[in-house]
Design a protein around this motif. Sequence first.
Motif, PDB file in Angstrom:
ATOM      1  N   ARG A  31       0.834  -1.202   0.000  1.00 55.18           N
ATOM      2  CA  ARG A  31       0.000   0.000   0.000  1.00 55.18           C
ATOM      3  C   ARG A  31       0.870   1.254   0.000  1.00 55.18           C
ATOM      4  NH1 ARG A  31      -2.117   3.816   3.046  1.00 55.18           N
ATOM      5  NH2 ARG A  31      -4.343   4.240   2.985  1.00 55.18           N
ATOM      6  N   ARG A  89      -5.223   0.595  -5.885  1.00 58.04           N
ATOM      7  CA  ARG A  89      -6.560   0.198  -5.427  1.00 58.04           C
ATOM      8  C   ARG A  89      -6.557  -1.262  -4.996  1.00 58.04           C
ATOM      9  NH1 ARG A  89     -10.676   1.399  -9.812  1.00 58.04           N
ATOM     10  NH2 ARG A  89     -12.208   1.989  -8.238  1.00 58.04           N
ATOM     11  N   ARG A  90      -5.876  -2.115  -5.740  1.00 55.26           N
ATOM     12  CA  ARG A  90      -5.764  -3.537  -5.364  1.00 55.26           C
ATOM     13  C   ARG A  90      -4.915  -3.709  -4.106  1.00 55.26           C
ATOM     14  NH1 ARG A  90      -4.869  -4.119 -11.017  1.00 55.26           N
ATOM     15  NH2 ARG A  90      -2.712  -4.754 -10.662  1.00 55.26           N
ATOM     16  N   GLY A 102      -5.073  -1.778  -1.556  1.00 56.78           N
ATOM     17  CA  GLY A 102      -5.801  -1.268  -0.398  1.00 56.78           C
ATOM     18  C   GLY A 102      -5.933   0.227  -0.275  1.00 56.78           C
ATOM     19  N   VAL A 103      -5.469   0.991  -1.256  1.00 58.71           N
ATOM     20  CA  VAL A 103      -5.629   2.442  -1.214  1.00 58.71           C
ATOM     21  C   VAL A 103      -7.010   2.766  -1.772  1.00 58.71           C
ATOM     22  CG1 VAL A 103      -4.650   4.675  -1.866  1.00 58.71           C
ATOM     23  CG2 VAL A 103      -3.134   2.681  -1.629  1.00 58.71           C
ATOM     24  N   THR A 104      -7.793   3.523  -1.003  1.00 56.73           N
ATOM     25  CA  THR A 104      -9.155   3.835  -1.426  1.00 56.73           C
ATOM     26  C   THR A 104      -9.154   4.946  -2.477  1.00 56.73           C
ATOM     27  OG1 THR A 104      -9.523   5.562   0.236  1.00 56.73           O
ATOM     28  CG2 THR A 104     -10.010   3.266   0.894  1.00 56.73           C
ATOM     29  N   ASP A 105     -10.255   5.049  -3.202  1.00 56.25           N
ATOM     30  CA  ASP A 105     -10.398   6.123  -4.192  1.00 56.25           C
ATOM     31  C   ASP A 105     -10.317   7.490  -3.523  1.00 56.25           C
ATOM     32  OD1 ASP A 105     -10.654   4.202  -6.160  1.00 56.25           O
ATOM     33  OD2 ASP A 105     -12.843   4.336  -6.250  1.00 56.25           O
ATOM     34  N   GLU A 106     -10.899   7.610  -2.335  1.00 60.78           N
ATOM     35  CA  GLU A 106     -10.833   8.878  -1.605  1.00 60.78           C
ATOM     36  C   GLU A 106      -9.385   9.222  -1.243  1.00 60.78           C
ATOM     37  OE1 GLU A 106     -12.326  10.846   2.598  1.00 60.78           O
ATOM     38  OE2 GLU A 106     -13.556   9.275   1.694  1.00 60.78           O
ATOM     39  N   GLU A 107      -8.626   8.229  -0.798  1.00 61.82           N
ATOM     40  CA  GLU A 107      -7.221   8.474  -0.460  1.00 61.82           C
ATOM     41  C   GLU A 107      -6.408   8.849  -1.695  1.00 61.82           C
ATOM     42  OE1 GLU A 107      -6.480   5.606   3.396  1.00 61.82           O
ATOM     43  OE2 GLU A 107      -6.647   4.664   1.406  1.00 61.82           O
ATOM     44  N   THR A 153      -7.565  10.313  -4.389  1.00 66.67           N
ATOM     45  CA  THR A 153      -7.987  11.674  -4.747  1.00 66.67           C
ATOM     46  C   THR A 153      -7.279  12.707  -3.880  1.00 66.67           C
ATOM     47  OG1 THR A 153     -10.136  10.864  -5.496  1.00 66.67           O
ATOM     48  CG2 THR A 153      -9.982  13.208  -4.969  1.00 66.67           C
ATOM     49  N   ILE A 168     -11.905   5.048 -12.314  1.00 65.51           N
ATOM     50  CA  ILE A 168     -13.104   4.891 -11.467  1.00 65.51           C
ATOM     51  C   ILE A 168     -14.348   4.756 -12.324  1.00 65.51           C
ATOM     52  CG2 ILE A 168     -14.577   6.061  -9.775  1.00 65.51           C
ATOM     53  CD1 ILE A 168     -11.947   7.294  -8.607  1.00 65.51           C
TER      54      ILE A 168
END
Length: 89
Positions: A22, A49-50, A52-57, A59, A85
Motif C-alpha cells: 500500500r 486500489r488492489r 488497499g488504497v481507497t479512491d478517496e485516499e 484523490t 473509477i
Amino acid sequence: MVHYTDRVLFDEVWEREGLSKRDRSLVTISALTALGKTDQLKFHLSFARRNGVTDEELTEALLQLAFYSGWPNGMSATTVLKNIIENDA
C-alpha cells in the motif's frame, strides 16, 4: 525490460518487508505524478486500489501532489484516476 520489471522490480523490490505494498503504491504514484508519467499512472493507480488504497485516499493524494509537483501534473493524474473509477462503475 520486461524481465527486469517482472523479476527485479515486482518480484524483489515490491516484496521487500520495509514498506507495505500500500505504501509502495503511494510512493510510486507520487513519483509518477511529479514526473508527469501518466501512461505508467494508469497501471499504478489501479494497482494501488488492489493494494488497499481507497479512491478517496488517491484523490486526496493527487490534490496534495498538485501543489507540490505542479498543477498540470496533478490535473493529468486526477483525470487518469477519474477514468479508472468511471470504467469500473
